[in-house]
Every structure is written in C-alpha cells, then in structure tokens.
Design a protein around this motif. Sequence first.
Motif, short mmCIF file in Angstrom:
data_model
loop_
_atom_site.label_atom_id
_atom_site.label_comp_id
_atom_site.label_asym_id
_atom_site.label_seq_id
_atom_site.Cartn_x
_atom_site.Cartn_y
_atom_site.Cartn_z
N LYS A 14 6.65 1.82 2.79
CA LYS A 14 7.02 1.24 1.47
C LYS A 14 6.00 0.27 1.32
CE LYS A 14 10.82 -1.20 -0.77
NZ LYS A 14 12.28 -1.82 -0.74
N ASN A 15 5.53 -0.51 2.21
CA ASN A 15 4.87 -1.55 1.91
C ASN A 15 3.44 -1.59 2.43
OD1 ASN A 15 6.98 -3.48 0.73
ND2 ASN A 15 7.55 -3.75 2.71
N PHE A 16 3.34 -0.45 3.20
CA PHE A 16 1.71 -0.26 3.73
C PHE A 16 1.33 1.07 3.24
CE2 PHE A 16 -1.13 0.30 7.29
CZ PHE A 16 -2.33 -0.58 6.69
N ARG A 31 -3.31 -0.15 1.31
CA ARG A 31 -2.46 -0.95 0.36
C ARG A 31 -1.33 -1.64 1.31
NH1 ARG A 31 2.49 -0.76 -1.62
NH2 ARG A 31 2.91 1.09 -0.51
N PHE A 32 -1.29 -2.99 1.14
CA PHE A 32 -0.19 -4.02 1.72
C PHE A 32 0.32 -4.51 0.60
CE2 PHE A 32 0.96 -7.77 3.59
CZ PHE A 32 2.10 -6.92 4.51
N LYS A 33 1.54 -4.22 0.22
CA LYS A 33 2.27 -4.56 -0.64
C LYS A 33 1.47 -4.76 -1.92
CE LYS A 33 5.49 -7.32 2.07
NZ LYS A 33 6.06 -8.69 2.55
N ASN A 34 1.07 -6.08 -2.48
CA ASN A 34 0.30 -6.09 -3.80
C ASN A 34 -1.26 -6.34 -3.39
OD1 ASN A 34 2.55 -5.97 -5.10
ND2 ASN A 34 2.62 -8.43 -5.39
N GLN A 67 -4.69 -4.54 -2.28
CA GLN A 67 -5.34 -3.13 -2.16
C GLN A 67 -6.84 -3.27 -1.78
OE1 GLN A 67 -3.95 0.06 -4.62
NE2 GLN A 67 -6.21 0.91 -4.62
N TYR A 106 -5.76 -7.69 -6.04
CA TYR A 106 -4.44 -8.23 -5.71
C TYR A 106 -3.79 -8.40 -6.98
CZ TYR A 106 -0.94 -11.26 -4.11
OH TYR A 106 0.36 -12.00 -3.66
N PRO A 114 2.06 -11.65 -8.23
CA PRO A 114 3.64 -11.60 -8.60
C PRO A 114 4.09 -12.44 -9.63
CG PRO A 114 3.34 -12.76 -6.49
CD PRO A 114 2.02 -12.46 -7.15
#
Length: 1007
Positions: free
Chosen positions: A772-774, A864-867, A869, A953, A956
């Motif tokens: 989900k996050n990576f 990709r790690f959360k937001n 890339q 990035y 958020p």
Amino acid sequence: MKIFSFYKGRILPWYTFVSVIYLCCYTTRANPTLLKLPNQQQQITGTITDGVIPLAGVTIKVKGTTTSVVSDFDGKYAITANTTDILIFSYLGYKTLDISIGNRKIIDVKMLDNTTSLQEVTVNAGYYSVKNSERTGSIAKITSKDIEKQPVTNILATMQGRMAGVEIIQDGGTAGGAFQIKIRGQNSLRTDGNSPLYIIDGVPYSSETIGSTETSTITASQTSPLNSINPADIESIEVLKDADATAIYGSRGANGVVLITTKKGKAGKTTVTITASSGIGKVTKMLDLMNTTQYLEMRRQAFVNDGITVYPNSAYDINGAWDQNRYTDWQKELIGGTAQINNTQLGIAGGSSSTQYLLSGNYRTETTVFPGNFGYNKGAVHFSMNHVSDDKKFKLTFSGGYTSQKNNQPSTDLTGISRSLAPNAPALYDIDGNLNWENNTFENPLASLISKGVIKTNDLLANAVLSYEIIPGLEFKTNLGFTDLKNNEVRTMPSTMYNPAYGIGSSESILLTNTTLRQSWIIEPQLRWNRTFTNGKMDILIGATAQQQKNNRLYQMGYGFASNSLINDLSSANSVFTFTSDETVYRYQAFFGRINYNWQKRFIVNLTGRRDGSSRFGPGKQFAVFGAVGAAWLFSNEKFLKENNSILSFGKLRTSYGTTGNDQIGDYQFLNTYTSAGTPYQGTIGLNPVRLFNPDFGWEINKKFEAALETGFFQDRVFLTTAWYLNRSSNQLVGIPLPGTTGFSSVNANLDATVENTGIELTLRTLNIDHKNFDWTSNFNISASKNKLISFPGLEASTYANNYVIGSSLNITKVFHYTGLNTQTGIYEFEDVNGDGLITADKDRKTVADLTPQYFGGIQNQFRFKNLQLDFLFQFVKQKNYDYIANVPAGAFYNQTAAMTNSWQQSGDNTPYQQSTTGTNGEAVTSFYNYRSSDAAIVDGSYIRLKNISLSYDLPLKMDKNLKCRLFFQGQNLMTFTSYKGGDPEFKYAGYLPPLKMYTVGVQLTF
C-alpha cells in the motif's frame, strides 16, 4: 454513588466494568466483524481520484451482491449498503480495491496504477486497437508516465533504452538537433531509405530532413521535423516491428511504424495543470588534451625529428610570438558554458460523459554552451475534443497542434576548434574589449560566431475521425488529416567576421537562405464489422487511403551588400544566385484489409493485406501487394493449465510472416530530369540533364518472420517476452554505375542484392514489491541483432566494392591492419596484403571492422514510497567506435590528447605512438593517415549510461483537497561508465558538440 458488577460472586469496582466495555468497543472498531451488528443500510458517498484528477467510470460494487454504481464525471459516487458490507472499486488499468464500510458514510478512494495488468492493457496497432494479451504482432509501447519524466524536446529521445529492437542515437548536443533511429536493423543499402513511418493521431508525418546543410544549424545533421512534436502532449508511443503489425501499412511500414497518440480530455470536472521547470545543460565529457608544457615539448621534438633547427616565422606558438607560459583550457572556454533551460506547460481538461476536451500550451527556451547570445525557443498549442452522441452511435474525435520554433545558433561548431587550438594561444579579447588578432598571428575563434544561422519553423497538424455505428457490430469510420510545415533558414556571413587587416568590406558579405514548404493531406474511409459467436469472435476491417504530399524548396545566395546592416535583406545584395528552386508532389493510394478470428480466447489468427500505389515509380511499376499472417496460441487458457496452477498466470506463443515494401527513393527518380544551367548563354539560360530515364525500377521488398513467447508468472508479477526475428530485404533500389562516356555516374535501378537482419529481443518486467505504501517495479530489455549482406551480384566490379562485403554487415568499414610501431624508425607499420612493398588503399585496406552494436538495451526501476517516487533508467550498448585522433599528425600546429606525450623519440623506443613531425616528414605523415584508417583507430566504445532519473514528491496539501502540488527533479545523460577515451561513446562525430547532460527542477500544480 458507586457502581458495582458481579463476577463469580465477587464485587468489581465500576472502573473495571468500564474498562472492559471500552476494550470491546476499541477492538470492534478496529475489526467490525468481531461485533455482529444488525444489518443497517445506509448511503455511502465519496470521491474517487488517481491522486491528482477525479476518475469517471469507476465501478463500485457491493461484494457478494448485484448492487453496483459508476462514478460520475466529478469522480463522485453514492451507493446504499450495510455496515458489514465490503465495497469493491474496479477500473481498467488500476488496482481493484476491497474496502470494508464499518461505521463510515464517506469513503474517498485513491486508485493506484495496476502495474500487473499487462494482459488487459490496450495497445494501438494503427487502424485498430487490441488487448495486449490478444495481439499477434510485435508492438513496443511507452506512455506519458515515462515521457513526462524526461527533460527533452525530441520524442525520439524519450524512447532511448526503453524499447527492445529500437536503436536510437543522438546526433549532437545542439538544441533542435536530430536523432537516428533503426528498428530491427538496416534494411536498405541507401542510408536515407531506412526511416520508419511516423503516424500522429492517424496522420502520416514526414520525417525527411528539411533545409540544407549549408544553411542548417551546426548539428551533425540537418533539421529534424520531429522537433515540432511536443513530448508533453504525447499520451503514448507504440512501435510496430514485425510483419503482422506493419503489413497493414504496406510499403510505408517496411522499416517499422512509430505511432504517436496525443493526449485527450477525460470525463470529469475541469482541471487546470501548470508545470514549470528550470534547468541547466553541460557537455557530457571533455577530452584530456595536452597542457602548454606538454604541447611545446611535443612541438620542439617534432622540429628535432624533422631536422629543423630554426623555427619558421609562422610557428607563432613556439618561436616567441606567443607567450610560452600562457595556458588556456579551450574546451572549457569555448564549449564549457552552461545552457539554461526553462519550460512551462499549461493544460485545461475536462468534460461530460459525452464530450471531453483538452487545451494545452507549452513554451520552452534553451541557450547553448557556446559563448555568445544564442538560443532555441519553442512554443506549442495542442487541442483535442471527443464527442459521442446520446445513442452512442456517432463519435467524433478532433485533435490539432501548432508549433513555432526559432533556433538561433552559431554557424560554426567550436567543438573541433576547442580541441585543436594551441593551449598557449592568445586571449580572445584585447585590453579594449575587442576581438584580439594578436598582430595578425591569431585567427580568433570567436570571430566565427559573428556568422549566425537562424531557423524558423512553423508546423500545423490537424486530424478528425468521424464514425457511425450503422447496425450493432457494423461501424463506418473516416480518418481525415492535414499537415502544413514552413521552414525558413538564414545564414549570414558578414565581413566583420574576418580580421580587419585583410581589408574585407561589406561588398564581400554573404547571405544564404533556404525555404522549405511542405503540405500533406490524407483521407481514409474504413468499414469495420465484428461479431461474437458461441466459440469465438471475428473482426473484419476494410479501408482505403488517398494521400498527397507537396514540397517546395528555394535555396538562394546573396553576395555583396552596401552595408552589413542590410545583410538580412536579399534584395539588397549586388548579386543573387538561385541554387535550388523546385516543387515535388508525392501521391499515394491504397486499399487495405484485416481479418481477425479469436477462437475461445485460445487460438487467434490475424490476416492483413494492402495494395499500394506510389507515384515514385514508372507506369506498370506503381502498384504492389503486401500482406502478412499472424497467429497466437494462448496456452495459459487451456484447461490443463488453468486448473491447479498457481505459477503460470499467462502464456502465449505467437508467430508471423509477411511482406512489406519500400518506396523511399525520392520523387521523380525514374524520369529524365533537368536543372538550370545557371549561367546565361547569349541571353538564354539553358538546362543540364541530371538524371536518366528508367521506368523499370520498382519496389524494394522486405520479408519478415518472427516467433515469440510471452509468459507471465505469479499473477503477472513477472512478465517475460522473448522474440526471434529474421528480415530479408531484396530488390534493392540503388544507383547502378554507368560508364563515364554516358555523361552520368549512375542510374537508379533495382539491384538483385539482399540484406538480412536477424536478432533476439528480450523484455522482462517484474513487480518486486507491491504494498500500500511502497511499490518497486523493474523493466529490463536487451536486443542482440546481426546485419548481413547476403548477395550483391558484381560487387567487386562496382563502385560499392570498398563499402560492402558479402557475408558482412552494411555498417562496416574497410581499414588497414595495423601491425605495430617500428622501434628503429618510429613509424607506424601496416600489413602489406598483396606483398608489393607498398601500402595503398585499393590493395591493402582489406580488414573489415564491424561497427554494428552487438547488443543494446536498458534497465529501468520505479520506486514509490507513499507520496515520493523515484525512477531511473540505465542505457547500455556493446559496440565498437572510432577513437578520437586529431586531424593532423602529432607535432603540427595542433593540440593533441595528453596520451600522445608517450611518443617515439629515438631508436629503440617502444611506445604506442609514432614520432612527432611538423609535417615535412612525408613518410611519417602518410603513416599517420594510414593509422587513422586502420583497425588501430577502432576501439571498444561500449558504455553504460544513467540516461534518465526522475524524483518527485506529492505535497500533502490538506487546506484544499482540489489543489495538488508535485515537486520534481529530472536529469538526462547524467553519468557514463565506459573505457572509451575519445569523448562521448554514444556520439560518432568528433568535430561536433556531443550530447549534453541536463538537470532540471520544477513544480506541477493541479486544481
């Protein structure tokens, strides 16, 4: 008051009771299924996006029921479900999400790309689209997600290292320069007969170079019209390679087809996207040249070797005229500048479910690494609109683009000068800030920058596709296209570019102008019928093509002006000469068809055919028929593999065979043609014949065969494609030599020569981590190809004898065989092949050096790690290349590489380089030029290059859900790992500016 509870007869305090209740509530909130609540129906609402824009058409279904809805054009949805239900969100190309409802009434969803859905990805095959799992041809594809991460201006640059079987080489580092492309090797003996067909939204786009080498910019090639295509406007690029994929294009697809699809609007609320970036560019690699001490030592030794005791007056570098303690790094001075790059893109898109639109604009500026005020400006506008009627029968797609470019470059590339100028040469400016001529001993290199070349290109491309469903399964479609290109090149050579001591005035100034106008149109009516049967489905397509392209060229020179301020006005010249003034018209018509049958999603047969007619051939030779058959077996759909199989998720074996043609010979080549004699005779200008009549030459024929295996493992987390191909091109269109008594050197005709290309291509994609996050995805491709001349009747007696060898590649060079340095004489020695005691080109240059890359490819990784890339691509090539060797022998008034300091000086010296000479030692000079034409000059030019890197990035932003902000860094040609010492290993032109490494940073706002 106290509250008590009873447990096994014991009285518990009230806080224990409350703690148990709280623990139960917390647990059931974390996992609602632990608490069996009664089914309570409620309305669930939310918005679905891809992280940036809303997604319309997403299916939301209540798991285990038939209840489902679809998101609207704002990405919003509303569905009634129980608190214990699970919602399933599905959309083509995105990961399917299962989300438990619980007590929530608002569920906003961000859909993620489904990197494992390769089977369902739709690829553009030109006249039709097909699922990746069902295609029978060889098609490579990249999308905007790869393109937009590269800070480049030419679409071919975006493809480097990303497609198996597609070899792309950059022609130089000057802005607006061209690229070379070969799809599965070289098919034609003519260097200009190997270009692929470019199709932009269904409209053929000519890739023929425009302008002239006399007026073009300083790149190693002429202006490429592909610079008019803005990479930011491209949605996808597909390359058709085998016969099954290209035969439907007939003769135009002989060398492959590049399909370019521009971006279209999507249903949803109106979104505005602004992207701005700024960056710099530098030369990738400088040569290691001699410093002043090394250079002067080489020069002095050369005079000693030649027995010259008194330095001549012209030897300014060593006779004291120039400061012998001065040192200038001329590479840093002349090509070591920093190019400034700025790019701005604005896009507006949106629409309803029936009508979508997109409007975008782009403006890019790029300076040069040369000193002076030079630059490249490019502006582009793109518009598209899609519409479908309420009954879904009528569809309209319109797209158009207009690009304006201005390329202002020096007329002389300073790269060669920067590598040859003596390191103790004088300063560029005198104490008054004027160009320094050092008492007429110095040819100031900056003087050449006064001569400028300006290229202005305006390009319009428009396309409309109208279709109507007559009855279910039967559709009529018409494709209409128009292109209009205007290219104007001006090169000025004012008298001020020369040393004032020469006394040259404006009466000797020169203006060169070249104007190219190119217009084309195409009309393609098509009829398509498809129907699904009990055991399969059939798809039939028939159509016709009518196409015309008109070219106008005017190349003129003006000589002598009253003032240099009038040099841009041709009418102010004392004399005007017209070198070229012509108009050519190319007409093309064809009928084409396709029959595709898919039986039980297991066996697929695809038949394509085309009858072509070209105006480039004489009567009786204008028409030819080409076709192909492709077949595929989806063995993963067989029952014995579908049951109890957790490893193989996809398997397909495909093959194809067919023929395509080639008419890339130019216009009117079969006719008697004449040109103006130029000089009047008794008041009349005559005509000179330039080409002989030959109505018998016709199409080149290219036969292609391919076999491929496509396999997916572990739900396509590992996807491997392996292909082997064999292409043979015959009936070659070349110039047949003629006796000199005819007055012509050759006549265009078909030669019974055959060229073969064979190769293996491998593409591997792996989803290494999917969380989900990576996420971590890798893409790898490698191509190993071999080119061979199979036959060439009469080769030894032809003018091509020194260019080709039967059984060898077309990309060879015949060279002397270097046997070593004679330690007694200090002279290079070579093999005397015929044993006559002499080293001559026609007798002894027999060693064959193959410059065809052994293999090439690339490896790309996406994280990709959360937001955050990160994407990077390494390109690699295994090849041979020419080493950098100066144009004159070591010891002349010309700088050399630092390695040349290790040269022969006296009898017995065993060194890699021969003795230095000022140029008076004829034997040493001859051996030097033989050395440049020997296998000693061909070295390993293999390299691994960090071709592209992109780090982005997504901020958020919680203050406004409709505002998205992305920060990014992009780089191109950043690092190169190679043993090659001759500069940039990719670049093959030593006297021109090599490709630049670029760094850009930017921001993208979407709202």
